[in-house]
Scaffold this active site. Structure first.
Site, PDB file in Angstrom:
ATOM      1  N   ALA A   1       0.874  -1.170   0.000  1.00 48.57           N
ATOM      2  CA  ALA A   1       0.000   0.000   0.000  1.00 48.57           C
ATOM      3  C   ALA A   1       0.911   1.220   0.000  1.00 48.57           C
ATOM      4  O   ALA A   1       2.071   1.142   0.438  1.00 48.57           O
ATOM      5  CB  ALA A   1      -0.868  -0.013   1.250  1.00 48.57           C
TER       6      ALA A   1
ATOM      7  N   GLY B   1       0.495  -4.913   0.963  1.00 50.72           N
ATOM      8  CA  GLY B   1      -0.694  -4.933   0.108  1.00 50.72           C
ATOM      9  C   GLY B   1      -0.451  -5.618  -1.226  1.00 50.72           C
ATOM     10  O   GLY B   1      -1.400  -6.112  -1.852  1.00 50.72           O
TER      11      GLY B   1
ATOM     12  N   GLU C   1      -0.829  -9.215  -0.474  1.00 49.47           N
ATOM     13  CA  GLU C   1      -2.265  -9.399  -0.198  1.00 49.47           C
ATOM     14  C   GLU C   1      -3.069  -9.409  -1.497  1.00 49.47           C
ATOM     15  O   GLU C   1      -4.014 -10.180  -1.656  1.00 49.47           O
ATOM     16  CB  GLU C   1      -2.760  -8.307   0.759  1.00 49.47           C
ATOM     17  CG  GLU C   1      -2.156  -8.469   2.147  1.00 49.47           C
ATOM     18  CD  GLU C   1      -2.485  -7.310   3.076  1.00 49.47           C
ATOM     19  OE1 GLU C   1      -2.124  -6.165   2.744  1.00 49.47           O
ATOM     20  OE2 GLU C   1      -3.113  -7.541   4.120  1.00 49.47           O
TER      21      GLU C   1
ATOM     22  N   GLU D   1       4.442  -5.253   7.425  1.00 51.94           N
ATOM     23  CA  GLU D   1       3.707  -4.166   8.090  1.00 51.94           C
ATOM     24  C   GLU D   1       4.110  -3.917   9.534  1.00 51.94           C
ATOM     25  O   GLU D   1       4.141  -2.759   9.978  1.00 51.94           O
ATOM     26  CB  GLU D   1       2.194  -4.439   8.042  1.00 51.94           C
ATOM     27  CG  GLU D   1       1.558  -4.188   6.683  1.00 51.94           C
ATOM     28  CD  GLU D   1       1.604  -5.386   5.753  1.00 51.94           C
ATOM     29  OE1 GLU D   1       2.353  -6.353   6.041  1.00 51.94           O
ATOM     30  OE2 GLU D   1       0.888  -5.369   4.746  1.00 51.94           O
TER      31      GLU D   1
HETATM   32  N1  COA Z   1       4.608   3.034  -0.657  1.00 47.70           N
HETATM   33  C1  COA Z   1       4.991   4.188  -1.229  1.00 47.70           C
HETATM   34  N2  COA Z   1       6.106   4.316  -1.957  1.00 47.70           N
HETATM   35  C2  COA Z   1       6.864   3.215  -2.123  1.00 47.70           C
HETATM   36  C3  COA Z   1       6.527   1.968  -1.554  1.00 47.70           C
HETATM   37  C4  COA Z   1       5.324   1.913  -0.802  1.00 47.70           C
HETATM   38  N3  COA Z   1       4.909   0.770  -0.251  1.00 47.70           N
HETATM   39  N4  COA Z   1       7.478   1.070  -1.876  1.00 47.70           N
HETATM   40  C5  COA Z   1       8.391   1.731  -2.624  1.00 47.70           C
HETATM   41  N5  COA Z   1       8.018   3.019  -2.776  1.00 47.70           N
HETATM   42  C6  COA Z   1       8.717   4.087  -3.513  1.00 47.70           C
HETATM   43  C7  COA Z   1       9.914   4.616  -2.749  1.00 47.70           C
HETATM   44  O1  COA Z   1       9.509   5.584  -1.815  1.00 47.70           O
HETATM   45  C8  COA Z   1      10.732   5.186  -3.879  1.00 47.70           C
HETATM   46  O2  COA Z   1      10.174   6.409  -4.270  1.00 47.70           O
HETATM   47  P1  COA Z   1      11.129   7.694  -4.523  1.00 47.70           P
HETATM   48  O3  COA Z   1      12.058   7.258  -5.638  1.00 47.70           O
HETATM   49  O4  COA Z   1      10.194   8.775  -4.923  1.00 47.70           O
HETATM   50  O5  COA Z   1      11.865   7.923  -3.244  1.00 47.70           O
HETATM   51  C9  COA Z   1      10.477   4.204  -5.027  1.00 47.70           C
HETATM   52  O6  COA Z   1       9.264   3.549  -4.713  1.00 47.70           O
HETATM   53  C10 COA Z   1      11.574   3.163  -5.187  1.00 47.70           C
HETATM   54  O7  COA Z   1      11.728   2.480  -3.946  1.00 47.70           O
HETATM   55  P2  COA Z   1      13.114   2.328  -3.174  1.00 47.70           P
HETATM   56  O8  COA Z   1      12.821   2.110  -1.722  1.00 47.70           O
HETATM   57  O9  COA Z   1      14.028   3.456  -3.513  1.00 47.70           O
HETATM   58  O10 COA Z   1      13.665   1.008  -3.843  1.00 47.70           O
HETATM   59  P3  COA Z   1      14.710  -0.038  -3.201  1.00 47.70           P
HETATM   60  O11 COA Z   1      15.117  -0.933  -4.305  1.00 47.70           O
HETATM   61  O12 COA Z   1      15.760   0.680  -2.448  1.00 47.70           O
HETATM   62  O13 COA Z   1      13.857  -0.884  -2.118  1.00 47.70           O
HETATM   63  C11 COA Z   1      11.919  -2.084  -1.327  1.00 47.70           C
HETATM   64  C12 COA Z   1      12.812  -1.714  -2.533  1.00 47.70           C
HETATM   65  C13 COA Z   1      10.710  -2.829  -1.859  1.00 47.70           C
HETATM   66  C14 COA Z   1      12.720  -3.003  -0.382  1.00 47.70           C
HETATM   67  C15 COA Z   1      11.522  -0.803  -0.591  1.00 47.70           C
HETATM   68  O14 COA Z   1      10.965   0.101  -1.540  1.00 47.70           O
HETATM   69  C16 COA Z   1      10.485  -1.016   0.490  1.00 47.70           C
HETATM   70  O15 COA Z   1      10.814  -1.489   1.551  1.00 47.70           O
HETATM   71  N6  COA Z   1       9.219  -0.610   0.245  1.00 47.70           N
HETATM   72  C17 COA Z   1       8.171  -0.652   1.215  1.00 47.70           C
HETATM   73  C18 COA Z   1       7.680  -2.063   1.419  1.00 47.70           C
HETATM   74  C19 COA Z   1       6.628  -2.109   2.486  1.00 47.70           C
HETATM   75  O16 COA Z   1       6.871  -1.893   3.646  1.00 47.70           O
HETATM   76  N7  COA Z   1       5.401  -2.418   2.053  1.00 47.70           N
HETATM   77  C20 COA Z   1       4.306  -2.568   2.930  1.00 47.70           C
HETATM   78  C21 COA Z   1       3.499  -1.348   2.982  1.00 47.70           C
HETATM   79  S1  COA Z   1       2.136  -1.521   4.084  1.00 47.70           S
END
Ligand code: COA
Length: 260
Positions: A66, A112, A115, A135
């Protein structure tokens, strides 16, 4: 309707829905969820659509969760609403789709995103895919059915551990624990889904709809899945597909199901 965050294309009886926000790793914001609701609802009544394939744009993510930025300042009531609207309008909608829905997990499927994949009927993952429910690391819990569907798919103990540790599993492990049905190289992911779809398309779409309803009934609160099966089994006998399927068997030919 023109979509901003998803692509939708019909080909050979399949609706391909691609979540198209690669710059945010296809994170599910409000608009994306609304567009998914719209695309799925339309597909249910579109006679040209027999199956739905859901995937994410790019080679990195199916859906990274999400949209965290969007809900970071929500109140208790707003948080509850976010979850409720999501359940009703997208996740339950997909799970109860009368047409088979296949998730092609092409990278990260987190929160999400996992999910969403778990709401689909069948999951195929590429070798680079990583899945998890992170989460609790954000001080929240899975709110789009993850606490329920993960336990249904992999068992309570494994679900508890994945949720409590927020650990990701790779595609091989996801396959081993039953979270995904198949694992393929990324370049063969859509082809593997299409192979499954091709088999489904030779069968009775009406019977398949009844079967989806029965399988889901077994997981619904206060519903006796066996009783639902008896009802749905009976209904099949009134369909043209049943007449064609049984006639084709007796006449030793392939069935040409009218889908009615
Ligand atoms: N919500 C909003 N934005 C998200 C996102 C999310 N769940 N997951 C990734 N993004 C965005 C990042 O903020 C970034 O945006 P920006 O370039 O404007 O800063 C872009 O997507 C790329 O992500 P980034 O984190 O730079 O890539 P990465 O390769 O370093 O890491 C992940 C990849 C998937 C490990 C990392 O993005 C992450 O942990 N995301 C969140 C996962 C999460 O907790 N999901 C559950 C949500 S309830």
């Amino acid at each position: 309707m023109t979509y901003e965050n998803i692509l939708s294309e019909k080909k050979n009886g399949t609706l391909y829905i691609t979540i198209n926000r690669a710059s945010k790793l296809n994170a599910l914001n409000k608009l994306t969820l609304e567009e998914l609701h719209h695309a799925f609802t339309n597909a249910f009544t579109d006679n040209e659509v027999k199956t739905i394939l859901l995937t994410g744009d790019g080679e990195k993510a199916f859906v990274a969760g999400a949209d965290i930025a969007e809900f970071a300042n929500f109140s208790v009531e707003e948080g509850k609403q976010l979850s409720k609207v999501g359940h009703d309008s997208v996740f339950n909608l997909i799970e109860n789709s009368p047409k088979p829905v296949i998730a092609a997990i092409n990278g990260f499927a987190l929160g999400g995103g996992l999910e969403l994949a778990m709401s689909c009927h069948i999951r195929v993952a590429s070798e680079n895919a990583k899945m998890g429910l992170p989460e609790v690391g954000l001080g929240v819990i899975p709110g789009y059915g993850g606490t329920q569907r993960l336990a249904q798919l992999v068992g309570k103990g494994r679900a508890m551990e994945m949720i409590m540790t927020a650990d990701m599993v790779n595609a091989v492990e996801a396959h081993r624990i039953g979270l995904v049905n198949h694992v393929t190289p990324l370049e063969g992911l859509i082809a593997k889904c299409e192979e499954i779809i091709a088999k489904i398309h030779t069968k009775s779409s009406v019977a398949i709809s009844h079967a989806i309803k029965c399988v889901n009934a077994g997981f619904a609160d206060g519903v006796n899945g066996y009783e639902v099966e008896i009802e749905e089994f009976g209904k099949c006998f009134g369909t043209e597909d049943f007449k064609e399927g049984t006639a084709a068997f007796v006449e030793k030919r392939k069935a040409a199901f009218p889908g009615k």
